[in-house]
Design a protein around this motif. Sequence first.
Motif, PDB file in Angstrom:
ATOM      1  N   PHE A   1      33.231  35.721  35.152  1.00 60.03           N
ATOM      2  CA  PHE A   1      31.671  36.036  35.814  1.00 60.03           C
ATOM      3  C   PHE A   1      31.685  37.260  36.510  1.00 60.03           C
ATOM      4  N   GLY A   2      30.447  38.280  35.935  1.00 61.18           N
ATOM      5  CA  GLY A   2      30.834  39.378  36.866  1.00 61.18           C
ATOM      6  C   GLY A   2      29.838  39.857  37.920  1.00 61.18           C
ATOM      7  N   LEU A   3      29.605  38.185  38.830  1.00 58.06           N
ATOM      8  CA  LEU A   3      29.046  38.650  40.484  1.00 58.06           C
ATOM      9  C   LEU A   3      29.936  37.250  41.161  1.00 58.06           C
ATOM     10  N   TRP A   4      31.181  36.910  40.643  1.00 57.71           N
ATOM     11  CA  TRP A   4      32.388  36.699  41.098  1.00 57.71           C
ATOM     12  C   TRP A   4      33.439  36.627  41.283  1.00 57.71           C
ATOM     13  N   PHE A   5      34.571  36.421  41.843  1.00 55.28           N
ATOM     14  CA  PHE A   5      35.855  36.891  41.902  1.00 55.28           C
ATOM     15  C   PHE A   5      37.032  36.349  40.729  1.00 55.28           C
ATOM     16  N   GLY A   6      37.627  37.060  40.318  1.00 59.42           N
ATOM     17  CA  GLY A   6      38.939  37.286  39.365  1.00 59.42           C
ATOM     18  C   GLY A   6      39.596  35.719  39.885  1.00 59.42           C
ATOM     19  N   GLU A   7      40.467  35.355  38.546  1.00 61.92           N
ATOM     20  CA  GLU A   7      41.518  34.845  39.237  1.00 61.92           C
ATOM     21  C   GLU A   7      42.536  35.713  40.915  1.00 61.92           C
ATOM     22  N   ASP A   8      42.900  36.400  40.322  1.00 66.46           N
ATOM     23  CA  ASP A   8      43.478  37.258  41.182  1.00 66.46           C
ATOM     24  C   ASP A   8      42.556  37.856  41.742  1.00 66.46           C
ATOM     25  N   PHE A   9      43.252  38.759  43.231  1.00 67.88           N
ATOM     26  CA  PHE A   9      42.820  39.682  43.774  1.00 67.88           C
ATOM     27  C   PHE A   9      43.196  41.336  43.881  1.00 67.88           C
TER      28      PHE A   9
ATOM     29  N   ASP B   1      40.995  42.387  37.730  1.00 67.56           N
ATOM     30  CA  ASP B   1      42.270  43.672  36.895  1.00 67.56           C
ATOM     31  C   ASP B   1      40.774  43.981  34.846  1.00 67.56           C
ATOM     32  N   GLN B   2      41.578  44.543  34.106  1.00 68.33           N
ATOM     33  CA  GLN B   2      41.231  44.624  33.063  1.00 68.33           C
ATOM     34  C   GLN B   2      40.708  43.855  32.123  1.00 68.33           C
TER      35      GLN B   2
END
Length: 332
Positions: free
Chosen positions: A93-101, A85-86
């Motif tokens: 980090f730009g090359l890894w996923f965030g906390e939620d999908f 999300d925003q």
Amino acid sequence: MITNPADAPSDTVEPAVRPRAVSDAAAEPGRIPAARPPRERPRRTKRTHTPLNPRPSIPLTLVTGLVLVYTLLPLAWLVINATKDQQDLFDSFGLWFGEDFHLWDNIVRTLTYDDGAFVRWTLNTLLYVATGAGGATLLAVLGGYALAVYEFPGRRAVFAVVIGAVAVPGTALAVPTFLMFSGMGLANTPWAVIIPSLVSPFGLYLMWVFATEAVPSELLEAARIDGAGELRIFFRIALPLLMPGTVTVLLFSMVATWNNYFLPLIMIKDPDWYPLTLGLNAWSAQARTAGGEPVFDLIITGSLLTIVPIVVIFLLLQRHWQSGLAAGSVKE
């Protein structure tokens, strides 16, 4: 009675069995005994390298790997960040996923944001691709076949014009094209994008070269002797033979029209006729506008949705366009 064999006459006593080499040396004192030849080891077959089976090159492999990483890294970044999300775009980090999908939520918001503007821009892009790229492919096939099969005055001049048109960049023709369409009253209309897209000098040249190699003149002469007309010869004989080259030209024209940005930028001012390239740029400009809403997550998700159709089409038609590019490279 003789009890000792040594006392027997020499003609009645058999000589003791000796090795052949020793007996030969005793018989001929000046002769050197022949040595037993060594046992031959099985020879290892040396692998021959040919142009079709070249020798592996470590530097070339490393360079190819770097090019592959350089090519796939932006795509990986786009896929990963389309799941954020925003807030996660700036906190993770730009090359890894965030906390939620958030991929599905981003897709739904992209398709519904601003009264479904993304869907409208997608339909506009499909319209430009279907009419512009489809018409450019049709004209390239007809023109390339005619230039390859028929002899007429001025053929060399046409060849020179086509080669010169390939060398001219599209940006150099943007201003004259805009002035011409503005004078005809076609600016800010879909025709201002469709009509220039119908001209594809590279597609015409590619079909010319392909038709020269793929359509045998003997086959056309045999069809004419049997009484077939020129249109029937083209649709029943030549067109199936030209199919790999046709698909190749179609793919190049589709990609050029789908990714076209500069021509719609100077021709179209109405957002209702924007293609996807201009629409995503308009969303990006909102963040730089006073009071505008930044929608970077929707821009990234929209960019991902934009490249999916092109990737799918390339994978489905890969066999045809690869054979079209290789046509004429090997002489029989």
